[in-house]
Design a protein around this motif. Structure first.
Motif, PDB file in Angstrom:
ATOM      1  N   LEU A   1      13.871   9.402   0.618  1.00  0.00           N
ATOM      2  CA  LEU A   1      12.796   9.590  -0.350  1.00  0.00           C
ATOM      3  C   LEU A   1      12.647  11.058  -0.718  1.00  0.00           C
ATOM      4  CD1 LEU A   1      10.017   7.240   1.029  1.00  0.00           C
ATOM      5  CD2 LEU A   1      11.558   6.816  -0.852  1.00  0.00           C
ATOM      6  N   ARG A   2      12.846  11.924   0.262  1.00  0.00           N
ATOM      7  CA  ARG A   2      12.694  13.339  -0.039  1.00  0.00           C
ATOM      8  C   ARG A   2      13.760  13.810  -1.000  1.00  0.00           C
ATOM      9  NH1 ARG A   2      12.474  15.335   4.906  1.00  0.00           N
ATOM     10  NH2 ARG A   2      14.706  15.567   5.030  1.00  0.00           N
TER      11      ARG A   2
ATOM     12  N   ASP B   1       9.281  10.844  -9.880  1.00  0.00           N
ATOM     13  CA  ASP B   1       8.165  11.443  -9.154  1.00  0.00           C
ATOM     14  C   ASP B   1       7.538  10.357  -8.303  1.00  0.00           C
ATOM     15  OD1 ASP B   1       4.912  12.805 -10.077  1.00  0.00           O
ATOM     16  OD2 ASP B   1       6.044  12.850  -8.207  1.00  0.00           O
TER      17      ASP B   1
ATOM     18  N   TRP C   1       6.809  18.242  -0.280  1.00  0.00           N
ATOM     19  CA  TRP C   1       7.440  18.075   1.026  1.00  0.00           C
ATOM     20  C   TRP C   1       7.481  19.424   1.769  1.00  0.00           C
ATOM     21  CZ3 TRP C   1       9.099  13.227   2.524  1.00  0.00           C
ATOM     22  CH2 TRP C   1       9.210  12.263   1.519  1.00  0.00           C
TER      23      TRP C   1
ATOM     24  N   GLU D   1      -7.263   7.325  -2.004  1.00  0.00           N
ATOM     25  CA  GLU D   1      -6.494   6.994  -3.205  1.00  0.00           C
ATOM     26  C   GLU D   1      -6.975   7.882  -4.344  1.00  0.00           C
ATOM     27  OE1 GLU D   1      -3.992   4.974  -4.076  1.00  0.00           O
ATOM     28  OE2 GLU D   1      -4.229   5.354  -6.205  1.00  0.00           O
TER      29      GLU D   1
ATOM     30  N   PRO E   1       5.442   2.640  -4.581  1.00  0.00           N
ATOM     31  CA  PRO E   1       6.624   1.786  -4.432  1.00  0.00           C
ATOM     32  C   PRO E   1       7.218   1.345  -5.763  1.00  0.00           C
ATOM     33  CG  PRO E   1       4.647   0.622  -3.688  1.00  0.00           C
ATOM     34  CD  PRO E   1       4.218   1.979  -4.069  1.00  0.00           C
ATOM     35  N   TRP E   2       6.394   1.250  -6.786  1.00  0.00           N
ATOM     36  CA  TRP E   2       6.900   0.847  -8.102  1.00  0.00           C
ATOM     37  C   TRP E   2       7.904   1.876  -8.610  1.00  0.00           C
ATOM     38  CZ3 TRP E   2       7.666  -3.041 -11.054  1.00  0.00           C
ATOM     39  CH2 TRP E   2       7.782  -2.917 -12.428  1.00  0.00           C
TER      40      TRP E   2
ATOM     41  N   ASN F   1      15.958  12.445  -5.805  1.00  0.00           N
ATOM     42  CA  ASN F   1      16.542  12.842  -7.069  1.00  0.00           C
ATOM     43  C   ASN F   1      17.978  13.286  -6.936  1.00  0.00           C
ATOM     44  OD1 ASN F   1      14.546  12.356  -9.051  1.00  0.00           O
ATOM     45  ND2 ASN F   1      13.311  13.902  -8.043  1.00  0.00           N
TER      46      ASN F   1
ATOM     47  N   GLN G   1       5.251  10.514  -6.145  1.00  0.00           N
ATOM     48  CA  GLN G   1       3.838  10.713  -5.823  1.00  0.00           C
ATOM     49  C   GLN G   1       3.597  10.577  -4.322  1.00  0.00           C
ATOM     50  OE1 GLN G   1       1.076   9.539  -8.542  1.00  0.00           O
ATOM     51  NE2 GLN G   1       2.497  10.294 -10.068  1.00  0.00           N
ATOM     52  N   PHE G   2       4.423  11.238  -3.566  1.00  0.00           N
ATOM     53  CA  PHE G   2       4.313  11.154  -2.119  1.00  0.00           C
ATOM     54  C   PHE G   2       3.176  12.030  -1.622  1.00  0.00           C
ATOM     55  CE2 PHE G   2       5.660  10.211   2.017  1.00  0.00           C
ATOM     56  CZ  PHE G   2       5.674  11.361   2.774  1.00  0.00           C
ATOM     57  N   ASN G   3       2.309  11.459  -0.787  1.00  0.00           N
ATOM     58  CA  ASN G   3       1.220  12.204  -0.151  1.00  0.00           C
ATOM     59  C   ASN G   3       1.607  12.448   1.285  1.00  0.00           C
ATOM     60  OD1 ASN G   3      -1.578  12.246  -1.719  1.00  0.00           O
ATOM     61  ND2 ASN G   3      -0.470  10.426  -2.294  1.00  0.00           N
ATOM     62  N   PRO G   4       2.014  13.651   1.660  1.00  0.00           N
ATOM     63  CA  PRO G   4       2.540  13.860   3.012  1.00  0.00           C
ATOM     64  C   PRO G   4       1.447  14.062   4.061  1.00  0.00           C
ATOM     65  CG  PRO G   4       2.944  15.780   1.624  1.00  0.00           C
ATOM     66  CD  PRO G   4       2.085  14.870   0.837  1.00  0.00           C
ATOM     67  N   LEU G   5       0.417  13.211   4.028  1.00  0.00           N
ATOM     68  CA  LEU G   5      -0.742  13.487   4.871  1.00  0.00           C
ATOM     69  C   LEU G   5      -0.694  12.887   6.245  1.00  0.00           C
ATOM     70  CD1 LEU G   5      -3.286  13.377   2.051  1.00  0.00           C
ATOM     71  CD2 LEU G   5      -2.893  15.243   3.567  1.00  0.00           C
TER      72      LEU G   5
ATOM     73  N   ARG H   1      -1.211  16.565  -4.035  1.00  0.00           N
ATOM     74  CA  ARG H   1      -0.879  15.846  -2.809  1.00  0.00           C
ATOM     75  C   ARG H   1      -0.306  16.803  -1.778  1.00  0.00           C
ATOM     76  NH1 ARG H   1       0.308  12.923  -7.298  1.00  0.00           N
ATOM     77  NH2 ARG H   1       2.362  13.857  -7.513  1.00  0.00           N
TER      78      ARG H   1
ATOM     79  N   LEU I   1      -8.196  11.387  -6.464  1.00  0.00           N
ATOM     80  CA  LEU I   1      -9.134  12.475  -6.176  1.00  0.00           C
ATOM     81  C   LEU I   1     -10.581  12.069  -6.351  1.00  0.00           C
ATOM     82  CD1 LEU I   1      -7.368  15.464  -7.943  1.00  0.00           C
ATOM     83  CD2 LEU I   1      -7.434  14.963  -5.529  1.00  0.00           C
TER      84      LEU I   1
ATOM     85  N   VAL J   1       0.834  -1.196   0.000  1.00  0.00           N
ATOM     86  CA  VAL J   1       0.000   0.000   0.000  1.00  0.00           C
ATOM     87  C   VAL J   1       0.878   1.260   0.000  1.00  0.00           C
ATOM     88  CG1 VAL J   1      -1.705   1.212   1.411  1.00  0.00           C
ATOM     89  CG2 VAL J   1      -1.897  -1.190   1.087  1.00  0.00           C
TER      90      VAL J   1
END
Lengths: 471, 248
Positions: A120-121, A136, B164, A338, A205-206, A124, A138-142, B190, A340, A97
């Motif tokens: 991860l941050r 990219d 971030w 997951e 993760p992919w 790059n 696609q990190f959701n920092p929630l 996000r 919008l 997940v």
């Protein structure tokens, strides 16, 4: 005047061995022999490799990356990554997940997760390859929202104290504050909640896997699509300081069998890293770990086995909005938003009695109806009307001993290192664990994060390092 | 993350090519125009010569280090003069503008010079910061987050501000009333979701964000998330497809 007929390195006694090697080669060249120079061997792994990593998922690639990054001279270490499935159809990494959190109770886990989120941050900068587009994730920092009942409130407060000490940004919320912030939660039965404010969330993760793959290939790591079927090792009997006899084993060759064929290639290696995820137990058995009288160090098996977990994707038009964190209920049920379009992903860990058969990855939809949905609907009333869109199953590399990872060398099979057994939080700790294993291999001890509590010897000594919550 | 079936198709097509071409697949995003020939030459050289590859990696690392250098923290100034002065100095050094409470806007001139007489405002909080186009990144945001009475923040067109960075803005939740993120290339929906902490926000500008996949829908969801805030963004009807009966 002496005339040196052979090259200076050849000692006279080596000559007999060389003669028999030459004879074997000549025999294989003649018709009927095994050597055929026109046969394409590009799919076979190389004959020698300093390090062989069994398993090409995120942990294996992370170890490969850090080995190449921390090596003293460029090109000093030859690394080979062996994986039997190039489509990653059953790999835990891609079926995950994708959550990452620092809300653990063990300081080591928190430190691993903090470094991984840092990785991860800045992915790059770590995984930059010349001329390739940036990743990219696609990190959701929630953040993660963990809910605790009366029983668990004290433990949660304690955990949050440890987390804050290590530097995680977590805050505690009362049921009243929860209702104000997230009006869609039903706070019945919730005594306390801990909410991660930064550095927590979920990602793809992919993308991480592909980024690691691309970068380690550019660093010179070889990949092989094959299955490890045998280890050839040699044993040495030694005495400990107290006079007991121990048999130390050293793996010399790894036999890699090609897919759908009997052909195999023996790869001579110095170090083997077991990062095979859910199948690490089988690889350890191949190396002879656990073959001995029970209760002794030789008889201690690697207690990692595959456990199937289901993930369901559903649509709920009146569901929680954009700010929904990764919510973990008091009952162990979890869900997250997951995309919008009011879709949500979630699931639940079954109890020991309800464990599904890990033989295949078939999904049991009744499990959602009976075990997951009631808890979801109780916690979020909007989820009373939802429609399941799809579901899939994946394996946890479940450590039956204490549900935390195994890192570091085996005490008896001296050149096998483990990087497995993380029971559902392997992905979020992979970059840090990769660095720890690389440090162990190159320096002999952990340098940045001390993972001594996670060594193999704890299974023999019976020292459990247990977490309070696992999802 | 969509259901994992999607990647199987992609992975098998990668495997048909040799190991070299795994990188080739990610180069399907081709730059347009006359840059393409120069790019192709550089790629060819980097693929075939280790020295060229090492040189290009070195140049890339230098660029990254330059951004890090710009975002270093001024601990000495912070200890001596306080967080407001340190934050103002940081913004002015990057080329932005800063406004103390009760004072006028201060900005460096075209050549990066600015007067240091704001050093006397040690106890005066910074009210507004305009960091448009500055190279602020996650590390540099430390200096801005120390400004606890900041009311207006403009991060328009900042190339290194990403999701971030937005997740850190919750530390300004007590005072921030105006925020502008227009034109930031790395901000996506996000990151915008983390703005729910900023309950005092009254004006939010999220127009022209290229990384947001659904600008109209995102704007609606952000408006739902922040009910007291006026959100300037893409028109909600943008991107809507007309139904068959509405098409004339």
């Amino acid at each position: 005047m002496k005339c040196v007929a052979f090259s200076p390195q050849l000692h006279p006694t080596d000559w007999d061995g060389k003669v028999s090697d030459i004879k074997k080669k000549i025999q294989s060249v003649l018709p009927g022999g095994a050597w055929n120079p026109l046969y394409d061997t590009s799919h076979l792994p190389p004959e020698h490799s300093d390090v062989v990593i069994v398993g090409g998922g995120v942990l294996g690639l992370s170890v490969a990356y850090w080995l190449k990054r921390l090596e003293k001279r460029r090109g000093a270490i030859q690394v080979l990554v062996v994986d039997r499935d190039y489509t990653y159809s059953q790999a835990s990494t891609v079926l995950s997940v994708g959550g990452i959190r620092q809300q653990f109770s063990l300081p080591e886990n928190i430190q691993l997760s903090l470094f991984s989120v840092d990785f991860l941050r800045n992915i790059n900068e770590y995984l930059a390859v010349v001329d390739d587009p940036p990743l990219d994730l696609q990190f959701n920092p929630l953040g993660y929202l963990l809910l605790a009942s009366e029983k668990g409130a004290a433990i949660m407060e304690n955990n949050v104290k440890v987390q804050r000490q290590e530097g995680a940004k977590v805050c505690l919320m009362s049921p009243e504050q929860l209702r104000n912030k997230f009006p869609w939660i039903n706070t019945e039965g919730v005594a306390l909640a801990s909410y991660g404010l930064e550095n927590e969330g979920w990602f793809d993760p992919w993308c991480l896997l592909q980024g690691l793959r691309r970068k380690v290939q550019s660093m010179g790591v070889r990949f092989c699509h094959g299955e490890v079927t045998r280890f050839i090792s040699s044993s040495d009997r030694m005495e400990t300081a107290s006079g007991e006899e121990v048999t130390l084993k050293r793996i010399h060759e790894v036999h890699v069998k090609m897919d759908r064929s009997l052909e195999y290639q023996p790869v001579e290696c110095a170090i083997v890293i077991n990062a095979a995820g859910a199948w690490s137990g089988q690889i350890a058995e191949l190396a002879g770990i656990g073959k001995g009288p029970p209760g002794t160090l030789q008889g201690t098996k690697l207690p990692v086995e595959p456990r199937k977990r289901y993930v369901y994707l559903w649509h709920c038009p009146q569901g929680p909005g954009l700010e929904t964190p990764f919510v973990t209920d008091t009952s162990g049920t979890y869900f997250r938003r997951e995309g919008l379009g009011n879709n949500y992903l979630g699931g639940c860990s079954p109890t020991e009695e309800e464990e599904p058969d890990p033989g295949n990855l078939e999904v049991d939809h009744d499990f959602f109806q009976d075990k997951v949905w009631p808890h979801l609907a109780q916690r979020v009333p909007a989820f009373e009307s939802l429609k399941v869109r799809s579901a899939w199953a994946g394996y946890y590399d479940y450590n039956t001993f204490d549900q935390n990872g195994v890192v570091g060398p085996h005490p008896l099979v001296v050149n096998m290192y483990f990087a497995t057994g993380f029971s559902g939080h392997g992905l979020q700790q992979a970059p840090a664990v990769g660095r720890a294993v690389a440090e162990m291999v190159l320096e002999g001890h952990f340098q940045t994060i001390n993972l001594n509590p996670f060594l193999f010897s704890r299974f023999y000594l019976g020292e459990k390092v247990e977490e309070r919550n696992i999802i | 993350m969509a259901a994992p079936r999607a990647f199987l198709h992609l992975a098998s097509s990668i495997w048909k090519w040799g190991p070299r071409d795994i990188r080739g697949l990610s180069r399907t995003v081709a730059p347009e125009g006359s840059q393409r020939k120069g790019r192709a030459l550089l790629q060819f050289l980097a693929d075939h010569f280790y020295d060229v590859e090492a040189l290009r990696e070195y140049l890339f690392r230098k660029q990254v280090l330059k951004v890090h250098q710009k975002n270093r923290s001024f601990t000495h100034i912070k200890e001596q003069y306080g967080p407001y002065i340190a934050g103002a100095y940081f913004v002015l050094k990057q080329g932005g503008a800063v406004k103390f409470q009760g004072q006028e806007w201060m900005q460096s001139n075209g050549r990066g010079r600015f007067s240091l007489d704001f050093f006397k405002f040690q106890a005066v909080p910074v009210e507004a910061v305009d960091a448009s186009g500055c190279a602020i990144n996650y590390q540099g945001l430390d200096n801005l987050l120390a400004l606890k009475e900041l009311q207006s923040l403009s991060l328009q067109r900042c190339p290194h501000v990403d999701d971030w960075c937005l997740s850190r803005l919750h530390q300004l939740a007590g005072s921030l009333q105006e925020l502008s993120l227009a034109g930031c290339p790395q901000v996506s929906e996000r990151g915008l979701a983390c703005l729910h902490h900023l309950q005092k926000l009254r004006r939010l500008d999220i127009s022209d964000l290229p990384a947001v996949s659904n600008p109209g829908l995102t704007r609606i969801l952000v408006e739902e998330m922040l009910p007291n805030c006026e959100v300037l963004g893409a028109d909600w009807a943008q991107g809507l497809k007309l139904g068959p009966e509405e098409q004339s």
